[in-house]
Design a protein around this motif. Sequence first.
Motif, PDB file in Angstrom:
ATOM      1  N   LEU A 284     -47.250  -6.927  23.413  1.00  0.00           N
ATOM      2  CA  LEU A 284     -48.048  -6.128  24.330  1.00  0.00           C
ATOM      3  C   LEU A 284     -47.124  -5.710  25.453  1.00  0.00           C
ATOM      4  N   ARG A 285     -47.142  -4.438  25.795  1.00  0.00           N
ATOM      5  CA  ARG A 285     -46.311  -3.975  26.901  1.00  0.00           C
ATOM      6  C   ARG A 285     -47.010  -2.829  27.607  1.00  0.00           C
ATOM      7  N   GLY A 286     -46.409  -2.381  28.691  1.00  0.00           N
ATOM      8  CA  GLY A 286     -47.035  -1.352  29.516  1.00  0.00           C
ATOM      9  C   GLY A 286     -47.179  -0.035  28.782  1.00  0.00           C
ATOM     10  N   GLU A 287     -48.243   0.658  29.132  1.00  0.00           N
ATOM     11  CA  GLU A 287     -48.571   1.942  28.524  1.00  0.00           C
ATOM     12  C   GLU A 287     -47.454   2.972  28.688  1.00  0.00           C
ATOM     13  N   ASP A 288     -46.620   2.789  29.712  1.00  0.00           N
ATOM     14  CA  ASP A 288     -45.520   3.736  29.935  1.00  0.00           C
ATOM     15  C   ASP A 288     -44.533   3.720  28.768  1.00  0.00           C
ATOM     16  N   HIS A 289     -44.642   2.726  27.894  1.00  0.00           N
ATOM     17  CA  HIS A 289     -43.732   2.670  26.747  1.00  0.00           C
ATOM     18  C   HIS A 289     -44.345   3.227  25.459  1.00  0.00           C
ATOM     19  N   LEU A 290     -45.588   3.668  25.528  1.00  0.00           N
ATOM     20  CA  LEU A 290     -46.259   4.156  24.311  1.00  0.00           C
ATOM     21  C   LEU A 290     -45.466   5.291  23.658  1.00  0.00           C
ATOM     22  N   SER A 291     -44.935   6.204  24.481  1.00  0.00           N
ATOM     23  CA  SER A 291     -44.224   7.354  23.916  1.00  0.00           C
ATOM     24  C   SER A 291     -42.825   6.965  23.406  1.00  0.00           C
ATOM     25  N   ASN A 292     -42.359   5.787  23.723  1.00  0.00           N
ATOM     26  CA  ASN A 292     -41.056   5.328  23.218  1.00  0.00           C
ATOM     27  C   ASN A 292     -41.164   4.752  21.807  1.00  0.00           C
ATOM     28  N   THR A 293     -42.354   4.305  21.473  1.00  0.00           N
ATOM     29  CA  THR A 293     -42.530   3.553  20.233  1.00  0.00           C
ATOM     30  C   THR A 293     -42.125   4.335  18.977  1.00  0.00           C
ATOM     31  N   PRO A 294     -42.487   5.624  18.848  1.00  0.00           N
ATOM     32  CA  PRO A 294     -42.072   6.338  17.633  1.00  0.00           C
ATOM     33  C   PRO A 294     -40.559   6.314  17.430  1.00  0.00           C
ATOM     34  N   ARG A 295     -39.792   6.482  18.504  1.00  0.00           N
ATOM     35  CA  ARG A 295     -38.332   6.437  18.374  1.00  0.00           C
ATOM     36  C   ARG A 295     -37.877   5.077  17.865  1.00  0.00           C
ATOM     37  N   GLN A 296     -38.494   4.068  18.409  1.00  0.00           N
ATOM     38  CA  GLN A 296     -38.074   2.722  18.028  1.00  0.00           C
ATOM     39  C   GLN A 296     -38.450   2.417  16.580  1.00  0.00           C
ATOM     40  N   LEU A 297     -39.596   2.948  16.164  1.00  0.00           N
ATOM     41  CA  LEU A 297     -40.003   2.748  14.768  1.00  0.00           C
ATOM     42  C   LEU A 297     -39.055   3.452  13.813  1.00  0.00           C
ATOM     43  N   LEU A 298     -38.622   4.662  14.207  1.00  0.00           N
ATOM     44  CA  LEU A 298     -37.670   5.404  13.365  1.00  0.00           C
ATOM     45  C   LEU A 298     -36.376   4.616  13.206  1.00  0.00           C
ATOM     46  N   LEU A 299     -35.892   4.127  14.322  1.00  0.00           N
ATOM     47  CA  LEU A 299     -34.651   3.369  14.339  1.00  0.00           C
ATOM     48  C   LEU A 299     -34.760   2.144  13.426  1.00  0.00           C
ATOM     49  N   LEU A 300     -35.839   1.426  13.568  1.00  0.00           N
ATOM     50  CA  LEU A 300     -36.017   0.224  12.755  1.00  0.00           C
ATOM     51  C   LEU A 300     -36.138   0.587  11.285  1.00  0.00           C
ATOM     52  N   SER A 301     -36.824   1.679  11.001  1.00  0.00           N
ATOM     53  CA  SER A 301     -37.011   2.008   9.588  1.00  0.00           C
ATOM     54  C   SER A 301     -35.685   2.447   8.962  1.00  0.00           C
ATOM     55  N   VAL A 302     -34.863   3.193   9.709  1.00  0.00           N
ATOM     56  CA  VAL A 302     -33.550   3.583   9.188  1.00  0.00           C
ATOM     57  C   VAL A 302     -32.689   2.351   8.929  1.00  0.00           C
ATOM     58  N   LEU A 303     -32.833   1.334   9.772  1.00  0.00           N
ATOM     59  CA  LEU A 303     -32.046   0.113   9.596  1.00  0.00           C
ATOM     60  C   LEU A 303     -32.695  -0.864   8.611  1.00  0.00           C
ATOM     61  N   GLY A 304     -33.881  -0.506   8.133  1.00  0.00           N
ATOM     62  CA  GLY A 304     -34.587  -1.388   7.206  1.00  0.00           C
ATOM     63  C   GLY A 304     -35.053  -2.678   7.874  1.00  0.00           C
ATOM     64  N   LEU A 305     -35.317  -2.604   9.185  1.00  0.00           N
ATOM     65  CA  LEU A 305     -35.780  -3.795   9.900  1.00  0.00           C
ATOM     66  C   LEU A 305     -37.287  -3.747  10.087  1.00  0.00           C
ATOM     67  N   ARG A 306     -37.855  -4.914  10.160  1.00  0.00           N
ATOM     68  CA  ARG A 306     -39.307  -5.010  10.272  1.00  0.00           C
ATOM     69  C   ARG A 306     -39.778  -4.758  11.708  1.00  0.00           C
TER      70      ARG A 306
END
Length: 483
Positions: free
Chosen positions: A223-245
């Motif tokens: 759980l984190r602050g709402e100000d990070h909601l728009s950052n999440t897609p980038r982080q998901l992309l990064l993790l998926s490219v690296l094959g990380l969960r």
Amino acid sequence: MAESRNILRMSQASVVTRFAPSPTGELHLGNARTALFNYLLARRHGGRFVLRVEDTDAARSSEQHIASLVADLQWLGLHWETGPGAANPDHAWRQALRGNVYGPCYERLIASGAAYPCYCTATELDLSRRAQLAAGRPPRYAGTCRKLDEAGRAQRVAAGRKAALRFAVPAGQVIEFDDAVHGPQRLISDEIGDFIIRREDGSSAFFFCNAIDDAEMGITHLLRGEDHLSNTPRQLLLLSVLGLRAPSYGHVSLLTGDDGAPLSKRHGATTVRELREAGYGANAICNLLFRLGHSTPDTGLLTLPQMAAGFDIAHLQRASAHLDPVQLRHWQRAWLHSLDAAQARDWLLQWLPPQIEEDSLDNLLAAIRPNVLLASDVREWYAILRGDALSFDAEAAEAIRSAGTRFFAAAAAAAVSPERALDAAALRSATGTKGAAFFRPLRAALTGQLHGPEIDLLLRALGAERIRARLAACAEALPSAPQ
Ligand code: GLU
Ligand code: ZN
């Protein structure tokens, strides 16, 4: 081997949460609430709570802020399994020491073409940004260095240019996730510009190390602050490219002042340290935070284990939560009320001078306790009960004047022995008054105000000598009205 892998899978199945502050300032209530929620989520599910310090921005981070974060969180009672001091090596929780984790990820991204060096200067980036804004387009990295070939790169290196590392956002991907608070989210990757994952100075950028660490540390929920909601897609992309969960994310509403504006200095004390120094109890603060943006049917004071039992992600609210000073005082009152005698004594003594040579300390504390909420109240009552010079408020001065000097002369004369001085009935009959006509001037002469401890507690806390002296002073000269 197979067996150990099974154990790994089982332990990953349990809940692991984290609080990941940047040590760039004091812990304020907004972040304390994020820490509390993650802590409660872990406890609720019998999982683990990680405190990770995000200190890759060396210029803004400091040892002193790490130390104060740790002290504040421990004081709140939010203990962690992994983090500073919990028998873990520093590189288990401190990003500045986790280069060994990040290095191989950078290499993999570079080798697969998913990351590339960017030589653009701040001025070039700014120009490009302005041009896009002027053309009515949302500013994002124009992709200049993505197109560079080996020769182009070599040329820039030869010119002495330093490179940051950018993530090459794959085109045409749909990024979907289910936010625990905001529900289903969906974004097309084309809306995201290539972003920096390693700064020019070699330090890791937030998007990168924050996501890598969540995966590497086995964080399952955060759980984190709402100000990070728009950052999440980038982080998901990064993790998926690296094959990380990826963990499952929940973005909690912002904490605002009672006027709806983001919390700031003008809302008064908003850091944990300020509140602690003002005398607020950790449990009072946690009870308040538990109800900010999280609905609960429990209206009474709860312990942390009780809060954990009642914590429910489904009860997190989307609307911003207001910090109400009245509510804060409410929980402080409830908390003080819940203390046993020994706990109350410890709390009161913190705000009193260290060496009160007193055989009557218990009487002093008994009179103070029911009348105080904060450290300043304790100090004020101590000054009234033990100080040399009383100051009289307007109401009290008036009550004394209307009683007249004879009232006090009679009361002072009656207070001949300690037994008589502490006996309200004896004083009263000496003055020939009763009810308010007795209590108001008496209280006014003894404390300088009309509100405060019960008369019997007050008399015992003052002791015979002070009672006599204060009554005699009013018999000699009525106090003048305050200027
Ligand atoms: N260090 C980040 C912050 O303090 C962490 C954000 C997050 O919880 O992911 O804002
Ligand atoms: Zn560039």
